[in-house]
Write a protein that holds these residues in place. Sequence first.
Motif, PDB file in Angstrom:
ATOM      1  N   THR A  77      85.319  -5.136  -0.742  1.00  0.00           N
ATOM      2  CA  THR A  77      85.923  -5.208  -2.065  1.00  0.00           C
ATOM      3  C   THR A  77      84.849  -5.072  -3.140  1.00  0.00           C
ATOM      4  O   THR A  77      83.829  -5.755  -3.091  1.00  0.00           O
ATOM      5  CB  THR A  77      86.660  -6.546  -2.257  1.00  0.00           C
ATOM      6  OG1 THR A  77      87.630  -6.694  -1.213  1.00  0.00           O
ATOM      7  CG2 THR A  77      87.349  -6.593  -3.610  1.00  0.00           C
ATOM      8  N   SER A  79      82.644  -5.604  -6.206  1.00  0.00           N
ATOM      9  CA  SER A  79      82.328  -6.813  -6.958  1.00  0.00           C
ATOM     10  C   SER A  79      81.023  -6.588  -7.707  1.00  0.00           C
ATOM     11  O   SER A  79      80.261  -5.673  -7.389  1.00  0.00           O
ATOM     12  CB  SER A  79      82.168  -8.003  -6.007  1.00  0.00           C
ATOM     13  OG  SER A  79      81.036  -7.817  -5.173  1.00  0.00           O
ATOM     14  N   GLY A 125      86.958   0.408   2.626  1.00  0.00           N
ATOM     15  CA  GLY A 125      87.062  -0.467   1.463  1.00  0.00           C
ATOM     16  C   GLY A 125      86.715   0.276   0.184  1.00  0.00           C
ATOM     17  O   GLY A 125      86.636   1.504   0.140  1.00  0.00           O
ATOM     18  N   ASP A 126      86.474  -0.478  -0.879  1.00  0.00           N
ATOM     19  CA  ASP A 126      86.268   0.102  -2.207  1.00  0.00           C
ATOM     20  C   ASP A 126      85.021   0.980  -2.311  1.00  0.00           C
ATOM     21  O   ASP A 126      84.978   1.905  -3.128  1.00  0.00           O
ATOM     22  CB  ASP A 126      86.189  -1.016  -3.256  1.00  0.00           C
ATOM     23  CG  ASP A 126      87.528  -1.704  -3.472  1.00  0.00           C
ATOM     24  OD1 ASP A 126      88.564  -1.096  -3.147  1.00  0.00           O
ATOM     25  OD2 ASP A 126      87.529  -2.852  -3.959  1.00  0.00           O
TER      26      ASP A 126
END
Length: 229
Positions: A77, A79, A125-126
């Motif tokens: 994710t 961040s 994921g991102d």
Amino acid sequence: MTRSKPALNLCVTVLSGAIALTPAAAFAGGEPVSTPPFFPPAPPAFFPPVVPTTPAAPAAPAAGDSSSETAAAATKTASSAGTRAIVSQINAGFTVCRSVPVREYWVDCFAERLDQVAKDIAQDGDYAEARAIIEDASRKLAQVAQSNASRSIPRARLAASAGAAPINARPLTPVATEAVAATAQTAAAILEEAETTLLRSAAASAQRQAHFQQIAAAVGSNKVLLRSL
């Protein structure tokens, strides 16, 4: 500007405490062995006026060590911590490469450092798309070095000091001296392409946009320098 010693011996520390280049043959099984000194065919034309302390290559985090920057970069994710870790690793790798006074190694050094960055980013994921773009840039840079490899300068590993363990995961391939300017231009174009692709990728996702913009800026940060060689 005052130059260093007139002959560059790649087995000794360059510019006192900065990056040293050790011929690849000097390491057998990960351990340094005695090897004759290597002198490049001609002294390099560029010496960085200030060489910062050499950043070590990021180590793989221990299981459950989520506090390390590498672990942050490996999260799925997006961040602030994860993006900061990726940007920091890109900048540290480029700093290492710019500290090498023998410019023939620069293109493959950028390739090898970006490859290490990509390997520390989660495959899904991102950040997955950022990983793929950085990986692609690394592969293209390595191809440029291989296609223009020097026949007189040996492959080499980076080390923080003479006799120290190598920083990079593989030996670096130097380009031919007469190809330094042309390969630098090609390398700058590759980095610019990666920067543009990262920015376009981010435009489709508001969540990733700010993160990919920071990564893109770090990837493209050496374009002007390369074009000046």
